[in-house]
Motif scaffolding. Structure first.
Motif, PDB file in Angstrom:
ATOM      1  N   ALA A  35       0.835  -1.209   0.000  1.00 19.45           N
ATOM      2  CA  ALA A  35       0.000   0.000   0.000  1.00 19.45           C
ATOM      3  C   ALA A  35       0.869   1.258   0.000  1.00 19.45           C
ATOM      4  O   ALA A  35       0.615   2.202  -0.749  1.00 19.45           O
ATOM      5  CB  ALA A  35      -0.934  -0.004   1.212  1.00 19.45           C
ATOM      6  N   PHE A  36       1.896   1.272   0.821  1.00 20.94           N
ATOM      7  CA  PHE A  36       2.787   2.433   0.876  1.00 20.94           C
ATOM      8  C   PHE A  36       3.598   2.568  -0.415  1.00 20.94           C
ATOM      9  O   PHE A  36       3.833   3.684  -0.898  1.00 20.94           O
ATOM     10  CB  PHE A  36       3.717   2.336   2.086  1.00 20.94           C
ATOM     11  CG  PHE A  36       3.005   2.513   3.389  1.00 20.94           C
ATOM     12  CD1 PHE A  36       2.616   3.771   3.824  1.00 20.94           C
ATOM     13  CD2 PHE A  36       2.709   1.411   4.177  1.00 20.94           C
ATOM     14  CE1 PHE A  36       1.946   3.937   5.024  1.00 20.94           C
ATOM     15  CE2 PHE A  36       2.041   1.560   5.382  1.00 20.94           C
ATOM     16  CZ  PHE A  36       1.657   2.826   5.803  1.00 20.94           C
ATOM     17  N   ALA A  37       4.000   1.428  -0.982  1.00 17.17           N
ATOM     18  CA  ALA A  37       4.725   1.471  -2.253  1.00 17.17           C
ATOM     19  C   ALA A  37       3.840   2.058  -3.345  1.00 17.17           C
ATOM     20  O   ALA A  37       4.289   2.889  -4.147  1.00 17.17           O
ATOM     21  CB  ALA A  37       5.198   0.065  -2.641  1.00 17.17           C
ATOM     22  N   GLY A  38       2.574   1.632  -3.378  1.00 15.53           N
ATOM     23  CA  GLY A  38       1.642   2.165  -4.371  1.00 15.53           C
ATOM     24  C   GLY A  38       1.426   3.653  -4.200  1.00 15.53           C
ATOM     25  O   GLY A  38       1.426   4.412  -5.174  1.00 15.53           O
ATOM     26  N   PHE A  39       1.229   4.076  -2.954  1.00 15.56           N
ATOM     27  CA  PHE A  39       1.049   5.503  -2.671  1.00 15.56           C
ATOM     28  C   PHE A  39       2.226   6.293  -3.240  1.00 15.56           C
ATOM     29  O   PHE A  39       2.052   7.307  -3.913  1.00 15.56           O
ATOM     30  CB  PHE A  39       0.929   5.735  -1.158  1.00 15.56           C
ATOM     31  CG  PHE A  39       0.837   7.174  -0.777  1.00 15.56           C
ATOM     32  CD1 PHE A  39      -0.392   7.812  -0.738  1.00 15.56           C
ATOM     33  CD2 PHE A  39       1.970   7.902  -0.461  1.00 15.56           C
ATOM     34  CE1 PHE A  39      -0.490   9.154  -0.385  1.00 15.56           C
ATOM     35  CE2 PHE A  39       1.889   9.240  -0.111  1.00 15.56           C
ATOM     36  CZ  PHE A  39       0.657   9.869  -0.069  1.00 15.56           C
ATOM     37  N   ALA A  40       3.434   5.812  -2.988  1.00 15.97           N
ATOM     38  CA  ALA A  40       4.626   6.551  -3.395  1.00 15.97           C
ATOM     39  C   ALA A  40       4.831   6.530  -4.903  1.00 15.97           C
ATOM     40  O   ALA A  40       5.034   7.580  -5.521  1.00 15.97           O
ATOM     41  CB  ALA A  40       5.853   5.985  -2.680  1.00 15.97           C
ATOM     42  N   ILE A  41       4.778   5.354  -5.524  1.00 16.92           N
ATOM     43  CA  ILE A  41       5.144   5.253  -6.935  1.00 16.92           C
ATOM     44  C   ILE A  41       4.109   5.904  -7.849  1.00 16.92           C
ATOM     45  O   ILE A  41       4.462   6.525  -8.847  1.00 16.92           O
ATOM     46  CB  ILE A  41       5.430   3.788  -7.348  1.00 16.92           C
ATOM     47  CG1 ILE A  41       6.201   3.734  -8.664  1.00 16.92           C
ATOM     48  CG2 ILE A  41       4.158   2.970  -7.453  1.00 16.92           C
ATOM     49  CD1 ILE A  41       7.623   4.179  -8.584  1.00 16.92           C
ATOM     50  N   PHE A  42       2.838   5.808  -7.500  1.00 18.67           N
ATOM     51  CA  PHE A  42       1.806   6.426  -8.328  1.00 18.67           C
ATOM     52  C   PHE A  42       1.786   7.948  -8.180  1.00 18.67           C
ATOM     53  O   PHE A  42       1.284   8.645  -9.054  1.00 18.67           O
ATOM     54  CB  PHE A  42       0.417   5.879  -7.969  1.00 18.67           C
ATOM     55  CG  PHE A  42       0.075   4.554  -8.587  1.00 18.67           C
ATOM     56  CD1 PHE A  42      -0.487   4.484  -9.845  1.00 18.67           C
ATOM     57  CD2 PHE A  42       0.307   3.377  -7.895  1.00 18.67           C
ATOM     58  CE1 PHE A  42      -0.822   3.268 -10.414  1.00 18.67           C
ATOM     59  CE2 PHE A  42      -0.023   2.149  -8.444  1.00 18.67           C
ATOM     60  CZ  PHE A  42      -0.573   2.093  -9.706  1.00 18.67           C
ATOM     61  N   SER A  43       2.315   8.456  -7.085  1.00 23.58           N
ATOM     62  CA  SER A  43       2.209   9.899  -6.821  1.00 23.58           C
ATOM     63  C   SER A  43       2.968  10.756  -7.830  1.00 23.58           C
ATOM     64  O   SER A  43       2.652  11.929  -7.997  1.00 23.58           O
ATOM     65  CB  SER A  43       2.668  10.222  -5.399  1.00 23.58           C
ATOM     66  OG  SER A  43       4.050   9.982  -5.253  1.00 23.58           O
ATOM     67  N   SER A  44       3.923  10.179  -8.509  1.00 25.91           N
ATOM     68  CA  SER A  44       4.693  10.993  -9.452  1.00 25.91           C
ATOM     69  C   SER A  44       4.008  11.157 -10.813  1.00 25.91           C
ATOM     70  O   SER A  44       4.431  11.985 -11.613  1.00 25.91           O
ATOM     71  CB  SER A  44       6.088  10.393  -9.652  1.00 25.91           C
ATOM     72  OG  SER A  44       6.000   9.130 -10.272  1.00 25.91           O
ATOM     73  N   ILE A  45       2.954  10.401 -11.070  1.00 25.59           N
ATOM     74  CA  ILE A  45       2.331  10.469 -12.400  1.00 25.59           C
ATOM     75  C   ILE A  45       1.889  11.888 -12.770  1.00 25.59           C
ATOM     76  O   ILE A  45       2.315  12.416 -13.798  1.00 25.59           O
ATOM     77  CB  ILE A  45       1.166   9.458 -12.524  1.00 25.59           C
ATOM     78  CG1 ILE A  45       1.704   8.032 -12.478  1.00 25.59           C
ATOM     79  CG2 ILE A  45       0.369   9.689 -13.817  1.00 25.59           C
ATOM     80  CD1 ILE A  45       0.627   6.960 -12.425  1.00 25.59           C
ATOM     81  N   PRO A  46       1.058  12.572 -11.977  1.00 28.13           N
ATOM     82  CA  PRO A  46       0.643  13.917 -12.392  1.00 28.13           C
ATOM     83  C   PRO A  46       1.792  14.926 -12.371  1.00 28.13           C
ATOM     84  O   PRO A  46       1.796  15.865 -13.167  1.00 28.13           O
ATOM     85  CB  PRO A  46      -0.450  14.296 -11.385  1.00 28.13           C
ATOM     86  CG  PRO A  46      -0.278  13.387 -10.234  1.00 28.13           C
ATOM     87  CD  PRO A  46       0.375  12.142 -10.750  1.00 28.13           C
ATOM     88  N   VAL A  47       2.773  14.697 -11.520  1.00 28.45           N
ATOM     89  CA  VAL A  47       3.903  15.625 -11.447  1.00 28.45           C
ATOM     90  C   VAL A  47       4.754  15.519 -12.710  1.00 28.45           C
ATOM     91  O   VAL A  47       5.206  16.530 -13.252  1.00 28.45           O
ATOM     92  CB  VAL A  47       4.742  15.361 -10.174  1.00 28.45           C
ATOM     93  CG1 VAL A  47       5.915  16.322 -10.092  1.00 28.45           C
ATOM     94  CG2 VAL A  47       3.866  15.461  -8.935  1.00 28.45           C
ATOM     95  N   VAL A  48       4.948  14.319 -13.192  1.00 27.29           N
ATOM     96  CA  VAL A  48       5.705  14.135 -14.432  1.00 27.29           C
ATOM     97  C   VAL A  48       4.954  14.766 -15.606  1.00 27.29           C
ATOM     98  O   VAL A  48       5.556  15.407 -16.471  1.00 27.29           O
ATOM     99  CB  VAL A  48       5.996  12.634 -14.682  1.00 27.29           C
ATOM    100  CG1 VAL A  48       6.553  12.406 -16.068  1.00 27.29           C
ATOM    101  CG2 VAL A  48       6.956  12.109 -13.626  1.00 27.29           C
ATOM    102  N   ILE A  49       3.643  14.616 -15.623  1.00 26.39           N
ATOM    103  CA  ILE A  49       2.845  15.201 -16.710  1.00 26.39           C
ATOM    104  C   ILE A  49       2.963  16.718 -16.700  1.00 26.39           C
ATOM    105  O   ILE A  49       3.205  17.345 -17.739  1.00 26.39           O
ATOM    106  CB  ILE A  49       1.378  14.744 -16.611  1.00 26.39           C
ATOM    107  CG1 ILE A  49       1.274  13.246 -16.896  1.00 26.39           C
ATOM    108  CG2 ILE A  49       0.497  15.530 -17.587  1.00 26.39           C
ATOM    109  CD1 ILE A  49      -0.076  12.650 -16.553  1.00 26.39           C
ATOM    110  N   ILE A  50       2.803  17.324 -15.540  1.00 25.43           N
ATOM    111  CA  ILE A  50       2.885  18.792 -15.476  1.00 25.43           C
ATOM    112  C   ILE A  50       4.305  19.280 -15.758  1.00 25.43           C
ATOM    113  O   ILE A  50       4.498  20.330 -16.376  1.00 25.43           O
ATOM    114  CB  ILE A  50       2.338  19.347 -14.139  1.00 25.43           C
ATOM    115  CG1 ILE A  50       2.131  20.863 -14.210  1.00 25.43           C
ATOM    116  CG2 ILE A  50       3.262  19.037 -12.984  1.00 25.43           C
ATOM    117  CD1 ILE A  50       1.080  21.313 -15.157  1.00 25.43           C
ATOM    118  N   THR A  51       5.306  18.500 -15.370  1.00 23.44           N
ATOM    119  CA  THR A  51       6.689  18.855 -15.682  1.00 23.44           C
ATOM    120  C   THR A  51       6.894  18.885 -17.194  1.00 23.44           C
ATOM    121  O   THR A  51       7.494  19.818 -17.730  1.00 23.44           O
ATOM    122  CB  THR A  51       7.665  17.858 -15.023  1.00 23.44           C
ATOM    123  OG1 THR A  51       7.487  17.896 -13.608  1.00 23.44           O
ATOM    124  CG2 THR A  51       9.103  18.195 -15.366  1.00 23.44           C
TER     125      THR A  51
END
Length: 171
Positions: free
Chosen positions: A86-102
């Motif tokens: 659960a914690f791994a999922g929280f962390a790894i998925f969190s970068s998706i919108p940040v990468v898109i906006i970057t």
């Protein structure tokens, strides 16, 4: 692309890995939900965090925080490992919108193209890389192949330092 490879790889092999760990079949889908649902929460929270702390820091933290939890999932007993997922999922998925906006900030005149490349191309290539990962898993075992994904995450965390600084675009 590395993040997508990790996500698709774990999504693909979690049920097979858990079957080899003699977990009940009902836990396969539960584990995938436990991996993905906190990821949705992480995705919603990461935009504000990246505005506050910076895009590169949030992307780096996404990889750096997920790696120990993926490792715990692979080495811990059943329920503790699933909780770590659960914690791994929280962390790894969190970068998706940040990468898109970057990507959108790096190509302000081509935000649609930047978004589609980041979303489509990265998930497509990440998905295609699962086939050689499956071949590797047949040779060295699923658990070891999943450790390869953890190593890919470590490489990705290092590569984040080479990303250009994005600037927040004000309309």
């Amino acid at each position: 692309m590395f993040r997508s490879f990790i996500i698709v790889g774990f999504n693909t092999f979690i049920p097979i890995y858990l079957e080899q760990q003699d977990m009940a079949p009902m836990m396969f889908a539960a584990a995938l939900s436990i991996f993905g649902m906190p990821g949705a929460v992480g995705s919603m929270m990461s935009g504000g965090l990246s505005d506050r702390f910076g895009r590169k820091k949030v992307i780096f933290a996404s990889f750096a925080l997920s790696l120990p939890f993926f490792t715990i999932f692979l080495v811990a007993d059943h329920l503790f490992g699933i909780a770590a997922l659960a914690f791994a999922g929280f962390a790894i998925f969190s970068s998706i919108p940040v990468v898109i906006i970057t990507a959108q900030e790096l190509f302000p005149g081509r935000v649609n193209t930047a978004s589609s490349l980041v979303m489509g191309l990265s998930f497509g290539i990440g998905g295609l890389l699962v086939t050689p990962l499956g071949t590797l898993a047949e040779m060295i075992g699923i658990g070891n192949a999943l450790f390869v994904l953890v190593a890919v995450g470590a490489i990705a965390a290092i590569l984040v330092f080479f990303l250009p600084e994005s600037k927040r675009v004000t309309p």
